[in-house]
Design an enzyme around this catalytic site. Structure first.
Site, PDB file in Angstrom:
ATOM      1  N   GLY A   1       0.716  -1.147   0.012  1.00 38.03           N
ATOM      2  CA  GLY A   1      -0.254  -0.247  -0.170  1.00 38.03           C
ATOM      3  C   GLY A   1       0.831   1.139   0.060  1.00 38.03           C
ATOM      4  O   GLY A   1       0.651   2.082   0.785  1.00 38.03           O
TER       5      GLY A   1
ATOM      6  N   ASP B   1      -2.559  -7.424  -5.121  1.00 32.93           N
ATOM      7  CA  ASP B   1      -3.468  -7.423  -3.917  1.00 32.93           C
ATOM      8  C   ASP B   1      -3.078  -8.258  -2.846  1.00 32.93           C
ATOM      9  O   ASP B   1      -2.878  -9.405  -2.917  1.00 32.93           O
ATOM     10  CB  ASP B   1      -4.757  -8.199  -4.687  1.00 32.93           C
ATOM     11  CG  ASP B   1      -6.087  -7.996  -3.557  1.00 32.93           C
ATOM     12  OD1 ASP B   1      -5.873  -7.650  -2.529  1.00 32.93           O
ATOM     13  OD2 ASP B   1      -7.149  -8.028  -4.082  1.00 32.93           O
TER      14      ASP B   1
ATOM     15  N   ASN C   1       1.293  -2.400   5.360  1.00 33.78           N
ATOM     16  CA  ASN C   1       0.713  -1.045   5.461  1.00 33.78           C
ATOM     17  C   ASN C   1      -0.856  -1.157   4.858  1.00 33.78           C
ATOM     18  O   ASN C   1      -1.503  -0.188   5.439  1.00 33.78           O
ATOM     19  CB  ASN C   1       1.481   0.006   4.953  1.00 33.78           C
ATOM     20  CG  ASN C   1       0.805   1.335   4.822  1.00 33.78           C
ATOM     21  OD1 ASN C   1       0.565   1.873   5.829  1.00 33.78           O
ATOM     22  ND2 ASN C   1       0.425   1.474   3.716  1.00 33.78           N
TER      23      ASN C   1
ATOM     24  N   SER D   1      -3.490   0.409  14.541  1.00 30.83           N
ATOM     25  CA  SER D   1      -4.074   1.724  14.877  1.00 30.83           C
ATOM     26  C   SER D   1      -4.280   1.548  16.295  1.00 30.83           C
ATOM     27  O   SER D   1      -4.368   0.655  16.977  1.00 30.83           O
ATOM     28  CB  SER D   1      -5.319   1.830  13.986  1.00 30.83           C
ATOM     29  OG  SER D   1      -6.251   2.597  14.242  1.00 30.83           O
TER      30      SER D   1
ATOM     31  N   TYR E   1     -12.714  -2.807  11.657  1.00 34.83           N
ATOM     32  CA  TYR E   1     -11.282  -2.320  11.427  1.00 34.83           C
ATOM     33  C   TYR E   1     -10.656  -2.463  12.881  1.00 34.83           C
ATOM     34  O   TYR E   1      -9.572  -2.914  12.938  1.00 34.83           O
ATOM     35  CB  TYR E   1     -11.496  -0.839  11.285  1.00 34.83           C
ATOM     36  CG  TYR E   1      -9.988  -0.072  11.027  1.00 34.83           C
ATOM     37  CD1 TYR E   1      -9.558  -0.131   9.884  1.00 34.83           C
ATOM     38  CD2 TYR E   1      -9.758   0.931  12.086  1.00 34.83           C
ATOM     39  CE1 TYR E   1      -8.148   0.525   9.650  1.00 34.83           C
ATOM     40  CE2 TYR E   1      -8.607   1.654  11.802  1.00 34.83           C
ATOM     41  CZ  TYR E   1      -7.866   1.506  10.648  1.00 34.83           C
ATOM     42  OH  TYR E   1      -6.714   2.365  10.529  1.00 34.83           O
TER      43      TYR E   1
HETATM   44  N1  LIG Z   1      -4.764   7.667   8.262  1.00 32.76           N
HETATM   45  C1  LIG Z   1      -5.144   7.329   9.575  1.00 32.76           C
HETATM   46  O1  LIG Z   1      -5.412   8.065  10.392  1.00 32.76           O
HETATM   47  C2  LIG Z   1      -4.549   5.931   9.920  1.00 32.76           C
HETATM   48  C3  LIG Z   1      -4.588   5.654  11.380  1.00 32.76           C
HETATM   49  C4  LIG Z   1      -3.959   4.546  12.055  1.00 32.76           C
HETATM   50  C5  LIG Z   1      -3.980   3.618  11.108  1.00 32.76           C
HETATM   51  N2  LIG Z   1      -3.875   3.658   9.791  1.00 32.76           N
HETATM   52  C6  LIG Z   1      -3.487   2.521   9.238  1.00 32.76           C
HETATM   53  O2  LIG Z   1      -2.486   3.210   8.100  1.00 32.76           O
HETATM   54  C7  LIG Z   1      -2.424   2.166   7.103  1.00 32.76           C
HETATM   55  C8  LIG Z   1      -2.385   3.163   5.895  1.00 32.76           C
HETATM   56  O3  LIG Z   1      -3.372   4.116   5.789  1.00 32.76           O
HETATM   57  P1  LIG Z   1      -3.488   5.493   5.043  1.00 32.76           P
HETATM   58  O4  LIG Z   1      -4.282   6.369   5.702  1.00 32.76           O
HETATM   59  O5  LIG Z   1      -2.472   5.900   4.416  1.00 32.76           O
HETATM   60  O6  LIG Z   1      -4.670   4.888   3.849  1.00 32.76           O
HETATM   61  P2  LIG Z   1      -4.945   5.569   2.355  1.00 32.76           P
HETATM   62  O7  LIG Z   1      -4.312   6.791   2.155  1.00 32.76           O
HETATM   63  O8  LIG Z   1      -6.176   5.139   2.046  1.00 32.76           O
HETATM   64  O9  LIG Z   1      -3.933   4.318   1.376  1.00 32.76           O
HETATM   65  C9  LIG Z   1      -4.234   3.095   1.570  1.00 32.76           C
HETATM   66  C10 LIG Z   1      -3.082   2.254   0.662  1.00 32.76           C
HETATM   67  O10 LIG Z   1      -3.397   0.852   0.612  1.00 32.76           O
HETATM   68  C11 LIG Z   1      -3.399   0.392  -0.575  1.00 32.76           C
HETATM   69  N3  LIG Z   1      -4.250  -0.840  -0.559  1.00 32.76           N
HETATM   70  C12 LIG Z   1      -5.759  -0.965  -0.012  1.00 32.76           C
HETATM   71  N4  LIG Z   1      -6.201  -2.264  -0.368  1.00 32.76           N
HETATM   72  C13 LIG Z   1      -5.151  -3.012  -0.866  1.00 32.76           C
HETATM   73  C14 LIG Z   1      -4.797  -4.289  -1.229  1.00 32.76           C
HETATM   74  N5  LIG Z   1      -5.651  -5.335  -0.864  1.00 32.76           N
HETATM   75  N6  LIG Z   1      -3.542  -4.807  -1.673  1.00 32.76           N
HETATM   76  C15 LIG Z   1      -2.605  -3.851  -1.853  1.00 32.76           C
HETATM   77  N7  LIG Z   1      -2.762  -2.558  -1.381  1.00 32.76           N
HETATM   78  C16 LIG Z   1      -3.826  -2.090  -1.001  1.00 32.76           C
HETATM   79  C17 LIG Z   1      -4.020   1.609  -1.461  1.00 32.76           C
HETATM   80  O11 LIG Z   1      -3.734   1.355  -2.904  1.00 32.76           O
HETATM   81  P3  LIG Z   1      -4.477   2.375  -3.833  1.00 32.76           P
HETATM   82  O12 LIG Z   1      -3.969   3.496  -3.843  1.00 32.76           O
HETATM   83  O13 LIG Z   1      -4.189   1.535  -5.255  1.00 32.76           O
HETATM   84  O14 LIG Z   1      -5.685   2.122  -3.572  1.00 32.76           O
HETATM   85  C18 LIG Z   1      -3.152   2.796  -0.755  1.00 32.76           C
HETATM   86  O15 LIG Z   1      -1.733   2.751  -1.044  1.00 32.76           O
HETATM   87  C19 LIG Z   1      -3.705   1.575   7.181  1.00 32.76           C
HETATM   88  O16 LIG Z   1      -3.043   0.099   7.291  1.00 32.76           O
HETATM   89  C20 LIG Z   1      -4.380   2.048   7.901  1.00 32.76           C
HETATM   90  O17 LIG Z   1      -5.453   1.201   8.531  1.00 32.76           O
HETATM   91  C21 LIG Z   1      -4.103   4.758   9.286  1.00 32.76           C
END
Ligand SMILES: NC(=O)c1ccc[n+]([C@@H]2O[C@H](COP(=O)([O-])OP(=O)(O)OC[C@H]3O[C@@H](n4cnc5c(N)ncnc54)[C@H](OP(=O)(O)O)[C@@H]3O)[C@@H](O)[C@H]2O)c1
Length: 244
Positions: A11, A62, A89, A141, A154
């Protein structure tokens, strides 16, 4: 420093994953990152890494599918000779009250946020055991630590990651493999862009602001390097004090 280290980040096309890719590249690692749909963003990130004189290769894959996860790891080892660092991630949200949550909402979130982490970890663990070194960093998280309403799917996946991290850390420590997790709070990415009642939520954060993806990436890079050599099985919160 991560000079000559080979890393896979799932990701990596957007948000926290993108910041991690760039931080690892800046530290000297060669990175392979996966994504699902964002072709354009992925290509752009590879170019940005090149401009820094580094390497970040994009693979559309994926992480929910074990065969695809294994292929990413196998191809990375074929191309670079080894794999030192795995950052799990890739994640999604499908937030709903439990009474409105469809079984498919549950399934999709568990498959991406937990099974995907298992798939990638399983795909690389034997290679790391054979080379007697390795480093796995899982993005959990605070939702998985303290729970969040409308996020039972989640939070369950993210709590599962904590169990995966601690169990695997104990299982493979004797092979010189470390396994840690970070638990971010509210970080400024696409995932939190449409967060409802953002001002109210921010009142719960002692630091009074959202975190930046780069603030997560710095901790991941620290965990990936030798400076953190005696840290394993830990879950480090990066949440501006939210879960104190
Ligand atoms: N943002 C927050 O506040 C927060 C807080 C706590 C934890 N997190 C965790 O941090 C991580 C990243 O979050 P983010 O906020 O950066 O999310 P994001 O901006 O929505 O980015 C998600 C990433 O995951 C990829 N992805 C989704 N499903 C996938 C799959 N099945 N196989 C391969 N790649 C996949 C997406 O690819 P595409 O671009 O191609 O869709 C994108 O690169 C996640 O695990 C999330 O739960 C985030």
């Amino acid at each position: 420093m991560l000079k000559d280290k080979i890393a896979v980040v799932t990701g990596g096309s957007r948000g926290i994953g993108k910041a991690i890719v760039m931080e690892l590249v800046r530290a000297g690692a060669s990175v392979v990152f996966t994504y699902l749909k964002s072709d354009e963003a992925a290509l752009k990130l590879s170019d940005e890494a090149k401009e820094l004189g580094g390497k970040a290769e994009a693979v559309k894959s994926d992480s929910r599918q074990y065969a695809q996860a294994k292929s990413v790891v196998d191809e990375t080892i074929k191309r670079f000779g080894r794999l030192d660092i795995l950052v799990n991630n890739a994640g999604i949200i499908k937030d709903k009250a439990l009474m409105l949550m469809e079984p498919s909402d549950w399934q999709e979130v568990i498959e991406t946020n937990l099974t995907g982490y298992f798939n990638m970890s399983k795909a690389c663990i034997v290679g790391m055991m054979k080379q007697k070194s390795g480093n796995i960093i899982n993005i959990s998280s605070v939702a998985g630590v303290v729970g969040t309403p409308r996020q039972t799917n989640y939070a369950s996946a993210k709590a599962g990651i904590v169990g995966l991290t601690k169990s695997l850390a104990k299982e493979v420590a004797s092979f010189n493999i470390r396994v840690n997790a970070v638990a971010p709070g509210y970080i400024e990415t696409d995932m939190t862009r449409d967060l409802k009642k953002k001002d109210e939520l921010l009142k719960l954060v002692p630091c009074g602001r959202l975190g930046k993806p780069e603030e997560v990436a710095k901790v991941v890079a620290f965990l990936a390097g030798d400076e953190s050599g005696y840290i394993t099985g830990q879950v480090i919160k990066i949440d501006g004090g939210l879960a104190i």
